[in-house]
Write a protein that holds these residues in place. Structure first.
Motif: not given
Length: 839
Positions: A389-411
């Motif tokens: 059976d094939r396995v797909f990653k549908v959520f990547d925690i590291n990519l999500s953390e990278k994305a959050k650097t753009y909007f999860n900060t007041s600076d």
């Protein structure tokens, strides 16, 4: 430089878009936007967003791209004034009434023609030039070649979609959601029936794609991804690149915008690093239904469709090597990275999907936080899977953390470089000059008079220590220059106050660049647009739309008022010039009006069809022409001017006339009459006709078109469209889409290979004809294109009789007769149930 335009449905998505590199953001207020299910922005938040964006030189485009009911027009007028006053940079419009109101109330507010207007050729763009639009968002069906041609021949800005979800139907032309469930895409509430499962069957209910192993999601397009075509699109002359996704999460917005920002910057500046492999991986991981470039390069057929999965499929990261049914432990050989916190999806051969959040990874006997390509890891699962059976990653925690650097900060992430120059001399005020990268500058002088130092004279290091303290402002101190006299003393508080005042003045000056003149007084909607009173007394006419000469004969047999001939051929056969001339003669011999219909969709390379047709038929003998788009109106009027002819032109239902102001607009364009939107209720129709400045028509019988598409299911799966040459299976079979409720929707392919999906239930308004004929409607239309001649003959005869005798017809004296005449599998469309409102 081309504009990068990003979506925002929430504040976090808005911030993600700005900070990851967008030049402009498109968003909606709480009303009148085509994504009513996004959080969207209330008035206070929208004003905050405008200021946030403008300080960073980012534009705000607000979607006002739904069809507007007459009762909503006063609220719309107030909303337009509000948008103007808070400083939005443009509005995106579908309804011509919105454009008309905006030009009257806030003429300095730029108008962008929404993709909901289905603009796919230069002639339509030319009409929008006349209507004072400043930008056109082209339909996603337009090819790269046609985009370039349009850009080269218009003064308007051209905007194209470059990434995200695709509508399978021409945007603004889809009635499927509203007819099935009352949720209209034209009113911002699409239920996305295209993402549901369907089966392609024949008239005997045979599954025609079973042997082809096609999936069930036959109307579900892949996501658009054009990042490799960005250089070609820039060279074509596109002004703005649009990313779809106002319903998407902020992580998606951040990653996608950042990817395209880097690609665009690397085109203009070769020193900018662009990592193709990493970018493709991130775009696939953040969300994908598999990818397509849509129609930019060719007609992709089934290669544009994600027929096996209508939602995010993620990235393939490995296969199951072993599975223990007792312990639920699966051994997976990885083809990519896997980390604690990721979410994975197993595509199980039997049983659908198994999904789990990764909480523990075993590499051998050891627990690890992450594993890499070629590692064999063990994970416990909540359900059974199988080897291979094939396995797909549908959520990547590291990519999500990278994305959050753009909007999860007041600076701010994106900072603007600032140059400061400080001058300090004994017995003089201290001067601070500030200039930012946009060449906006201010000069500030202190009230404090510099004194001679008794102990510690002012130094460059001391000044820099204070000036660099810019906190969470948008600025970054790039260069400091000091001119300090000998032995000068300036308190730290004075330096801090100079810095604070300087930044405040600089920010205020940045916002001044976006200021506009004050608005004029609000219009009186009724006084300015509803002055016409319809004193309609003439008998209601019955028109019949047909696509073959035999059906013309059936229509005129019972003295219908007029025939609408041609346009899209439901037989798939070309309607020849000879056919048109025969139809014209038949109608004239039977003293019946004859109107020519144009096809619903004409691409750029098909627009010469209009001149060719009109030059080769007895155009002097026709009573008028029905057009489906502004572009068709443009070309028909050009033809009439060229030959000094005056042919009445009616706008067909595709123009989406939904209110009286739109009626005013098309009247000013020399339209002679309109077919009202099929999404209007009878009461709404009465409200329009009571004050209509033009004759009106509504469709009262026939299979309503739910979709029109460049994509053709039979041609794609059975005719091999993607090869460049279709075998035209539509000529040899009747096709239907069967849904989960066993409803069958006829699938028609016209002579231009456009696919038309019809409602499975026939619209029948026979029992309501007396009320319809008394409502002020000038014409009632029977759409007979999907009927055979015998049925059409009976339907026309019946409608003609009922129109003549009204409620005294024998059908209304006998319920059984009426029920038998109407049949059982029919619909009243939207005449009584309507569609959900904008609010």
């Amino acid at each position: 430089m081309v504009e990068l335009l990003a979506p925002a449905g929430t504040w976090q998505s808005f911030k993600a878009a700005v900070e990851s590199g967008a030049n402009a953001i498109y968003l909606a207020g709480k009303n009148f936007g085509a994504r009513a299910f996004a959080d969207n922005f209330d008035e206070e938040k929208l004003q905050e967003a405008v200021e946030y964006a403008h300080l960073r030189n980012v534009a705000i485009h607000v979607t006002v791209n739904t069809l507007i009911d007459n009762n909503e027009l006063p609220a719309l007028a107030d909303y337009l004034i509000y948008l103007y006053n808070v400083g939005v940079d443009a509005i995106i419009v579908q309804d011509l009434a919105v454009a008309k109101l905006a030009q009257k109330i806030v003429p300095d507010l730029p108008l962008h023609a929404s993709t909901q207007m289905s603009v796919n050729n230069l002639s339509s763009v030319k009409m929008l030039e006349k209507l004072n639009f400043t930008r056109v968002v082209l339909a996603r069906e337009v090819s790269l070649k046609d985009i370039e041609y349009i850009c080269q021949n218009t003064s308007l800005e051209i905007e194209t979609f470059i990434h995200g979800a695709i509508c399978v139907c021409y945007s603004g032309q889809c009635l499927m959601s509203s007819m099935i469930g009352g949720r209209s895409g034209n009113r911002g509430r699409c239920a996305q029936p295209c993402r549901l499962p369907y089966t392609l069957v024949d008239e005997h209910d045979n599954d025609l794609l079973e042997e082809f192993e096609a999936g069930q999601y036959l109307l579900s397009p892949r996501d658009m991804k054009t990042i490799d075509m960005i250089p070609e699109l820039i060279k074509a002359g596109v002004s703005s690149f649009k990313i779809e996704g106002r319903m998407k999460k902020p992580e998606y917005v951040a990653i996608v915008v950042n990817a395209y920002r880097n690609k665009i910057d690397s085109y203009y500046d070769t020193s900018v690093t662009y990592n193709k492999e990493q970018t493709d991986k991130e775009l696939s991981q953040i969300f994908n239904r598999d990818f397509t470039t849509a129609y930019l390069a060719n007609r992709p057929g089934k290669n544009m469709i994600s027929d096996r999965k209508p939602n995010n499929r993620g990235m393939l990261i490995g296969r199951v090597q072993e599975y223990d049914y007792n312990t639920h432990l699966a051994q997976i050989k990885l083809s990519d990275d896997l980390s604690i916190g990721d979410k994975i999806d197993f595509w199980v051969k039997v049983g659908g999907r198994v999904t789990t959040n990764v909480a523990d990874i075993k590499l051998g006997k050891n627990s690890v936080s992450c594993a890499h390509k070629n590692d064999i890891v063990t994970i416990k699962l909540p359900a059974h899977v199988h080897e291979h059976d094939r396995v797909f990653k549908v959520f990547d925690i590291n990519l999500s953390e990278k994305a959050k650097t753009y909007f999860n900060t007041s600076d701010p992430v994106r900072k603007i470089n600032l140059q400061m120059t400080l001058q300090a001399s004994v017995d003089q005020p201290v001067h601070l000059s500030l200039v930012d990268d946009d060449n906006i500058s201010v000069d500030i002088a202190s009230e404090f008079i510099a004194q001679a130092a008794l102990k510690r004279p002012l130094t460059y290091d001391t000044v820099q220590k204070q000036m660099v303290r810019l906190g969470n402002t948008i600025y970054n101190l790039h260069q400091l220059t000091c001119s300090i006299g000998e032995n000068v003393m300036v308190p730290m508080s004075v330096l801090n106050e100079l810095r604070r005042q300087g930044i405040e003045a600089l920010l205020a000056k940045r916002l001044q660049n976006f200021e506009r003149p004050a608005t004029v007084e609000k219009l009186n909607i009724k006084k300015d647009f509803f002055t016409h009173k319809n004193n309609h007394t003439a008998p209601t006419q019955l028109f019949v739309a047909v696509d073959t000469v035999k059906k013309v004969a059936a229509a005129v047999k019972h003295n219908c008022s007029g025939v609408i001939f041609g346009g899209d051929s439901y037989t798939g056969q070309i309607i020849s010039n000879n056919d048109y001339n025969k139809a014209i003669s038949l109608c004239h011999n039977n003293i019946t009006a004859i109107y020519i219909s144009l096809p619903r969709i004409l691409r750029q390379n098909q627009m010469d069809y209009i001149d060719t047709l009109l030059n080769n038929i007895a155009v002097d003998n026709i009573d008028g022409i029905y057009v489906h788009t502004l572009g068709q109106l443009h070309d028909v009027q050009r033809f009439c001017q060229q030959y000094d002819m005056n042919i009445p032109i009616w706008s067909d239902f595709s123009v989406n006339i939904f209110n009286n102001i739109s009626l005013n607009v098309v009247k000013d364009l020399d339209i002679s009459g309109v077919v009202l939107s099929p999404e209007l209720t009878l009461q709404q129709i009465k409200n329009i006709t009571s004050q209509a400045c033009l004759p009106t028509e509504v469709i009262v019988h026939g299979h309503i078109e739910l979709m029109v598409s460049e994509y053709c299911i039979p041609g794609s799966f059975l005719g091999d469209v993607a090869s460049g040459k279709c075998s035209r299976p539509c000529q040899n079979n009747h096709f239907y889409l069967k849904d989960r409720k066993n409803e069958h929707f006829p699938v028609i392919t016209d002579q231009f290979c456009h696919m038309h999906i019809l409602n499975g239930r026939e619209l029948v308004m026979l029992s309501h004809l007396p009320d319809l004929s008394a409502s002020g409607i000038d014409r009632l239309r029977i759409d007979g294109r999907y009927m055979d001649c015998n049925k059409l003959d009976k339907i026309v005869k019946l409608y003609k009789e009922v129109l003549a005798k009204g409620k005294y017809h024998k059908l209304f004296q006998n319920n059984n007769m009426l029920e038998e005449a109407e049949g059982s599998n029919f619909t009243r469309g939207h005449f009584f149930r309507g569609i959900l409102s904008n609010d």
